[in-house]
Design a protein around this motif. Structure first.
Motif, PDB file in Angstrom:
ATOM      1  N   ALA A  92       0.818  -1.208   0.000  1.00 28.48           N
ATOM      2  CA  ALA A  92       0.000   0.000   0.000  1.00 28.48           C
ATOM      3  C   ALA A  92       0.852   1.258   0.000  1.00 28.48           C
ATOM      4  CB  ALA A  92      -0.929  -0.007   1.207  1.00 28.48           C
ATOM      5  N   GLU A  93       2.021   1.171   0.607  1.00 24.04           N
ATOM      6  CA  GLU A  93       2.889   2.348   0.724  1.00 24.04           C
ATOM      7  C   GLU A  93       3.818   2.523  -0.468  1.00 24.04           C
ATOM      8  OE1 GLU A  93       6.062   4.306   3.950  1.00 24.04           O
ATOM      9  OE2 GLU A  93       5.215   2.302   4.271  1.00 24.04           O
ATOM     10  N   PHE A  94       4.343   1.424  -0.998  1.00 20.83           N
ATOM     11  CA  PHE A  94       5.415   1.538  -1.991  1.00 20.83           C
ATOM     12  C   PHE A  94       5.060   1.025  -3.394  1.00 20.83           C
ATOM     13  CE2 PHE A  94       7.687   1.069   2.148  1.00 20.83           C
ATOM     14  CZ  PHE A  94       8.226   2.348   2.192  1.00 20.83           C
ATOM     15  N   ALA A  95       3.933   0.358  -3.574  1.00 22.14           N
ATOM     16  CA  ALA A  95       3.559  -0.145  -4.900  1.00 22.14           C
ATOM     17  C   ALA A  95       2.477   0.745  -5.500  1.00 22.14           C
ATOM     18  CB  ALA A  95       3.066  -1.588  -4.803  1.00 22.14           C
ATOM     19  N   TYR A  96       2.412   0.746  -6.826  1.00 20.86           N
ATOM     20  CA  TYR A  96       1.480   1.605  -7.553  1.00 20.86           C
ATOM     21  C   TYR A  96       0.472   0.766  -8.336  1.00 20.86           C
ATOM     22  CZ  TYR A  96       4.724   5.343  -6.413  1.00 20.86           C
ATOM     23  OH  TYR A  96       5.517   6.252  -5.727  1.00 20.86           O
ATOM     24  N   PRO A  97      -0.767   0.686  -7.855  1.00 25.41           N
ATOM     25  CA  PRO A  97      -1.800  -0.023  -8.617  1.00 25.41           C
ATOM     26  C   PRO A  97      -2.211   0.808  -9.825  1.00 25.41           C
ATOM     27  CG  PRO A  97      -2.763   0.989  -6.673  1.00 25.41           C
ATOM     28  CD  PRO A  97      -1.278   1.207  -6.573  1.00 25.41           C
ATOM     29  N   ILE A  98      -2.740   0.166 -10.863  1.00 21.14           N
ATOM     30  CA  ILE A  98      -3.086   0.892 -12.090  1.00 21.14           C
ATOM     31  C   ILE A  98      -4.445   0.465 -12.645  1.00 21.14           C
ATOM     32  CG2 ILE A  98      -0.710   1.415 -12.763  1.00 21.14           C
ATOM     33  CD1 ILE A  98      -0.872  -0.981 -14.702  1.00 21.14           C
ATOM     34  N   ALA A  99      -5.361   0.057 -11.771  1.00 27.01           N
ATOM     35  CA  ALA A  99      -6.673  -0.376 -12.244  1.00 27.01           C
ATOM     36  C   ALA A  99      -7.597   0.795 -12.556  1.00 27.01           C
ATOM     37  CB  ALA A  99      -7.329  -1.284 -11.214  1.00 27.01           C
ATOM     38  N   GLY A 100      -7.220   1.986 -12.112  1.00 25.98           N
ATOM     39  CA  GLY A 100      -8.063   3.157 -12.339  1.00 25.98           C
ATOM     40  C   GLY A 100      -7.277   4.322 -12.895  1.00 25.98           C
ATOM     41  N   LEU A 101      -7.980   5.275 -13.484  1.00 25.49           N
ATOM     42  CA  LEU A 101      -7.338   6.431 -14.113  1.00 25.49           C
ATOM     43  C   LEU A 101      -6.500   7.220 -13.119  1.00 25.49           C
ATOM     44  CD1 LEU A 101      -7.015   8.333 -16.567  1.00 25.49           C
ATOM     45  CD2 LEU A 101      -9.092   9.513 -15.789  1.00 25.49           C
ATOM     46  N   GLU A 102      -7.066   7.512 -11.963  1.00 23.66           N
ATOM     47  CA  GLU A 102      -6.341   8.324 -10.991  1.00 23.66           C
ATOM     48  C   GLU A 102      -5.103   7.600 -10.475  1.00 23.66           C
ATOM     49  OE1 GLU A 102     -10.310   9.778 -11.578  1.00 23.66           O
ATOM     50  OE2 GLU A 102      -9.622   7.791 -10.970  1.00 23.66           O
ATOM     51  N   GLU A 103      -5.172   6.278 -10.394  1.00 27.03           N
ATOM     52  CA  GLU A 103      -4.000   5.512  -9.962  1.00 27.03           C
ATOM     53  C   GLU A 103      -2.877   5.631 -10.979  1.00 27.03           C
ATOM     54  OE1 GLU A 103      -6.087   1.966  -7.320  1.00 27.03           O
ATOM     55  OE2 GLU A 103      -5.898   1.716  -9.482  1.00 27.03           O
ATOM     56  N   VAL A 104      -3.202   5.547 -12.255  1.00 25.49           N
ATOM     57  CA  VAL A 104      -2.173   5.691 -13.296  1.00 25.49           C
ATOM     58  C   VAL A 104      -1.609   7.104 -13.262  1.00 25.49           C
ATOM     59  CG1 VAL A 104      -1.695   5.623 -15.764  1.00 25.49           C
ATOM     60  CG2 VAL A 104      -3.208   3.916 -14.751  1.00 25.49           C
ATOM     61  N   GLN A 105      -2.454   8.090 -13.065  1.00 24.50           N
ATOM     62  CA  GLN A 105      -1.986   9.479 -13.008  1.00 24.50           C
ATOM     63  C   GLN A 105      -1.032   9.682 -11.832  1.00 24.50           C
ATOM     64  OE1 GLN A 105      -5.824  11.417 -12.958  1.00 24.50           O
ATOM     65  NE2 GLN A 105      -5.815  11.739 -15.176  1.00 24.50           N
ATOM     66  N   ARG A 106      -1.236   8.935 -10.770  1.00 21.98           N
ATOM     67  CA  ARG A 106      -0.313   9.004  -9.622  1.00 21.98           C
ATOM     68  C   ARG A 106       1.024   8.366  -9.966  1.00 21.98           C
ATOM     69  NH1 ARG A 106      -0.244   4.936  -5.451  1.00 21.98           N
ATOM     70  NH2 ARG A 106       1.125   5.556  -3.727  1.00 21.98           N
ATOM     71  N   LEU A 107       0.996   7.316 -10.792  1.00 19.96           N
ATOM     72  CA  LEU A 107       2.223   6.612 -11.162  1.00 19.96           C
ATOM     73  C   LEU A 107       3.080   7.396 -12.143  1.00 19.96           C
ATOM     74  CD1 LEU A 107       4.076   4.067 -11.535  1.00 19.96           C
ATOM     75  CD2 LEU A 107       2.407   3.283 -13.240  1.00 19.96           C
ATOM     76  N   LEU A 108       2.458   8.102 -13.088  1.00 22.37           N
ATOM     77  CA  LEU A 108       3.196   8.706 -14.198  1.00 22.37           C
ATOM     78  C   LEU A 108       4.354   9.604 -13.769  1.00 22.37           C
ATOM     79  CD1 LEU A 108       0.319   9.442 -16.750  1.00 22.37           C
ATOM     80  CD2 LEU A 108       2.009   7.591 -16.773  1.00 22.37           C
ATOM     81  N   PRO A 109       4.167  10.542 -12.829  1.00 18.99           N
ATOM     82  CA  PRO A 109       5.321  11.367 -12.437  1.00 18.99           C
ATOM     83  C   PRO A 109       6.435  10.577 -11.775  1.00 18.99           C
ATOM     84  CG  PRO A 109       3.418  11.813 -11.032  1.00 18.99           C
ATOM     85  CD  PRO A 109       2.928  10.979 -12.165  1.00 18.99           C
ATOM     86  N   VAL A 110       6.078   9.468 -11.137  1.00 22.82           N
ATOM     87  CA  VAL A 110       7.099   8.614 -10.519  1.00 22.82           C
ATOM     88  C   VAL A 110       7.947   7.963 -11.606  1.00 22.82           C
ATOM     89  CG1 VAL A 110       7.481   6.595  -9.048  1.00 22.82           C
ATOM     90  CG2 VAL A 110       5.639   8.204  -8.508  1.00 22.82           C
TER      91      VAL A 110
END
Length: 401
Positions: free
Chosen positions: A115-133
């Protein structure tokens, strides 16, 4: 003067949009679609958003019938007794019939550190959180994708094609749905792209840290960015509203997709559990289920007995970068068979499917009632499973007061 019927559809994904569009074929039906965002998420392209090759969103004007009123909000509770839904904004909307199509999302992982260090991508907002990383990570940084279903495979391939150093952790077998021949094809393509595939017994992830992934067999893999695609969950709206659900939280229905608690509520898509025997979570199931749910409501309005579920499957398609893919055929009971089409033709077929999804929704918006794939005869597997279930103990039901 004819009496008007108010139908509320919760969820603006594949199932919800199909249901809403189809319901507009009657002029005496008012349809409201409640969705938390103002744009349609083309979810099967989210891995392309990760790779920067598609925006994965479509304007609702392209897929939603003019007669459907879009309400940008979230439902916090369903009041089945009062036939209304409560909104996050503080308002409420009444209904005569409700279509429950809230979809699915990333499953809550109990893996230490996920929950702290992995990036889920099942939703749009989750992918948007991953992209800058991803943008901040050097091209040579180790990227680990956890989960080897279609989303994991496609994401790993997209990133590897960009030159990223990608490890795909299967937690078991690569592409569980695939036939062994199709699996060999996928493995070969991933190898060409340079993806390191970690599969087999004891490859489940037991912990995620800021810079590593630990496996059940004791290995520790370096990981600057960890992407989580292992498993799906559903919103708990039905359970919070006191409706009967299966163990995962999907709304429990009969074979007409009608809630076992209330015939004014029908379900469609990933959040439905007809007879406690839900279909594979997929767009391939969601749109026909949306059409079936709408038909159930329309049948009740005319005093007819709704038809029962008759779902047919045909294939699972996976892109392996922008130019290569695989189209894995299956039987009508959704079991993979030996035949598949891979390579460039497989990619073209996958792309045709992605474009066809939007076209199906747009066509139903312009000519409601025209969609008919939900009427294709399904395989015998479901009927046999239902008969076996009826001969055993009653299906498990969870209720929340």
């Amino acid at each position: 003067m004819a009496e008007n019927t108010d139908v509320v559809v919760i969820g603006g994904g594949y199932a919800g949009v199909m249901a809403a569009n189809r319901l507009t074929q009657r002029g005496d039906v008012t349809v409201r679609l409640i969705n938390p965002r103002p744009t349609f998420v083309h979810r099967v392209r989210l891995h392309q958003l990760v790779g920067g090759t598609d925006a994965a969103v479509v304007d609702y004007q392209e897929v939603l019938a003019e007669g459907v009123r879009l309400v940008v909000d979230s439902v916090t509770r369903i009041d089945a007794a009062g036939r209304g839904v409560e909104l996050a904004s503080g308002g409420a909307v009444g209904y005569d019939y409700l279509v429950y199509a809230v979809g699915s999302g990333s499953a809550d992982s109990r893996v230490l550190g996920a929950a702290e260090f992995a990036y889920p991508i099942a939703g749009l907002e989750e992918v948007q959180r991953l992209l800058p990383v991803l943008d901040a990570a050097p091209a040579s940084a180790a990227v680990t994708v956890v989960g080897a279903g279609p989303t994991g495979i496609e994401t790993a391939a997209e990133l590897a094609e960009q030159g990223r150093s990608v490890t795909l952790v299967c937690g078991g077998v690569l592409g569980p749905y695939l036939h062994r021949r199709g699996r060999r094809s996928v493995a070969g393509r991933l190898a060409v792209l340079g993806v390191k595939v970690v599969e087999g017994p004891d490859t489940q992830v037991t912990a995620v840290t800021r810079d590593a992934v630990r496996l059940a067999d004791g290995r520790e893999l370096s990981s600057a960015v960890t992407i989580w695609t292992a498993g799906f969950g559903v919103p708990d709206l039905a359970a919070r509203s006191g409706l009967s659900t299966d163990a995962l939280g999907r709304l429990l229905t009969d074979e007409t997709l009608t809630s076992v608690d209330d015939e004014r509520i029908v379900a469609a898509g990933d959040s439905a559990a007809p007879s406690g025997l839900p279909l594979r979570m997929s767009c391939q199931a969601a749109m026909p289920l949306g059409a079936r749910a709408a038909d159930t409501v329309l049948s009740r309005l005319t005093g007819e007995q709704p038809e029962t579920l008759n779902q047919s499957f045909g294939a699972q398609c996976i892109s392996l970068g922008r130019g290569i893919g695989i189209f894995q055929f299956g039987n009508r009971s959704d079991v993979a068979v030996w035949f598949h089409i891979d390579g460039r033709l497989g990619a073209k077929m996958k792309e045709a499917v992605c474009k066809g999804i939007v076209k199906h929704l747009a066509d139903e918006a312009h000519k409601p009632g025209g969609y008919s794939l939900h009427r294709m005869k399904g395989g015998a597997g479901r009927q046999k499973a239902l008969e076996a279930m009826s001969a055993e103990a009653p299906v498990g039901v969870e209720r929340v007061s």
